[in-house]
Structures are given as C-alpha cells and as structure tokens.
Design an enzyme around this catalytic site. Structure first.
Site: not given
Ligand code: DX5
Ligand code: ZN
Length: 218
Positions: A4, A29, A31, A33, A62, A64, A134, A139-142, A172-174, A194
């Site tokens: 990402s 990927h 993102d 937003m 993606h 959002m 998800m 909304g946010f990476g990390g 997707d995420g973490g 990401g």
C-alpha cells in the site's frame, strides 16, 4: 503481495512504485480517501495517472469515498485495474456500481469494514472479482491488526463454494510477518501491507519474507 503506497514517500512516489514492482510485489494498492467516508484525505486519479508509467503491475484503487459511482470513469482512465468500493459507503446502488466497474473493463471488488458482518457481502458475490476484508478501521496506515476479523475469511470462502464461485480475498491493515501468516492460514489470497513494506530497510527482503511467511504452513 499488494504493498500500500499510503506508506510510501510521496515526494518520490514514482520511484517507490518502481521499487516495489522490482522488489517482487504482485499488485500496487492505492488508498483513496475523501475526508468524508474516512477522516483522512489522500490522493485521486491525477496521482494514479502520474505513477501509472512507473509499473506494469495491476493497480488496485481502494476507494474509501462516498458516492464512488460518480468517479468510476476517472479512476479507470487514470489506469486502475481493480476498483474496490466499500459496502458501507453512501451510494446510489451498490450492485449497479459493481456492474459499472466491470462494464468499464476493470475488476470489481467490494470492501468490508471490521464492524460490518461478512454476510452483508454475500448477495453481491456474483457481481465481484475480489473481496477485500479490512483488518483495521480504514483511514490511516500503521494501525494494529484486528484478529477478530479472521473468521470472516473462511466464512466467505464457504459461502463462495455454496454459490459455486471462487474469488480471491484480500486483507488490508496491520499486516506484518505474524499477522500476514495468520491471515494466509485463514485463507487470505492477497495481503495489502503499507508500513511493513515501506518502512523496511530492505523492501525486497520485506516482501519476500512476508510472502514466505504466508506460504509456510507451520
Ligand atoms: C487503511 C488502508 C490500508 C493501509 C495499510 O485505511 O486501507 O491500505 O494503508 O497500512 P498498514 O499496512 O500500515 O496498516
Ligand atoms: Zn487500503
């Protein structure tokens, strides 16, 4: 493996896209937003267009955003290959949106947030080419991986079998070595990551170890 680019260095995005492509990624990927569907604002079609020439990998947009149906042509023209829309996003007619994505020559994907029951995606499976589950609130990476979403993967696979279809599942995420392996063991086909990829000293090593970890059965 779908890095990402939200975690990339935006001042040299083209270079970073080229680097992940050379480092063994399978998709890019992206993102998108809008500051409405999620609190953050990132990038849109002009940015995708500007990096399109830096990679021959399929681009996953993606989205959002609210009312994604108003922007589909712009994303297709910018060079997206797969367009993901959220089941939670306000839009005129979700099924029509998915069909329009296909009619425009792209693959259609539906994304589902952690609190949304996976069963809500089942009526749309026939109109999709990919399912995005998800593992953080978008909304946010990390952010930290939410393991409670994992049962959605085998549940969706079982429903696909029941409907006589088989479409890949992206998570997707973490995602890192440990959570990537958990997701792969649960049946995820594509890992979006990401921070893990872009904050690594050795990007190729990070992509390779993530894919090896996901492939290992123990
Ligand atoms: C979250 C985005 C994710 C995010 C992943 O809203 O959809 O794609 O960039 O970033 P990491 O891997 O850092 O959680
Ligand atoms: Zn994403």
């Amino acid at each position: 493996m779908a890095p990402s680019i939200l975690a990339a260095d935006f001042s040299r995005l083209g270079d970073d896209v080229r680097r992940i492509s050379e480092a063994g990624a399978d998709y890019v990927h992206i993102d998108v937003m809008d500051g409405v569907f999620v609190p953050n604002i990132t990038m849109g079609p002009p940015v995708i267009k500007s990096i399109r020439g830096h990679s021959s990998l399929p681009f996953i947009a993606h989205l959002m955003i609210t009312h994604p149906e108003r922007h589909l042509e712009a994303f297709v023209e910018s060079g997206a290959d797969i367009i993901e829309v959220h089941i939670e996003a306000e839009q005129d007619d979700l099924r029509a949106t998915l069909r329009e994505i296909r009619a425009l020559g792209c693959k259609a994907a539906l994304a589902v947030n952690p609190p949304t029951p996976i069963e809500e995606t089942y009526p749309y499976l026939q109109d999709m080419d990919l399912l995005l589950i998800m593992s953080v609130n978008p909304g946010f990476g990390g952010q930290s991986f939410m393991p409670q979403v994992l049962p959605k993967i085998p549940a969706a696979k079982a429903e696909m079998r029941r409907q006589g279809i088989s479409i890949p599942i992206e998570i997707d995420g973490g995602i890192n070595l440990g959570t990537g392996r958990q997701a792969a063991q649960a049946g995820a086909d594509i890992l979006a990551a990401g921070t893990y990829v872009f904050k690594a000293d050795d990007m190729a090593g990070a992509i390779d170890s993530l894919s090896r970890s996901a492939d290992s059965k123990d």
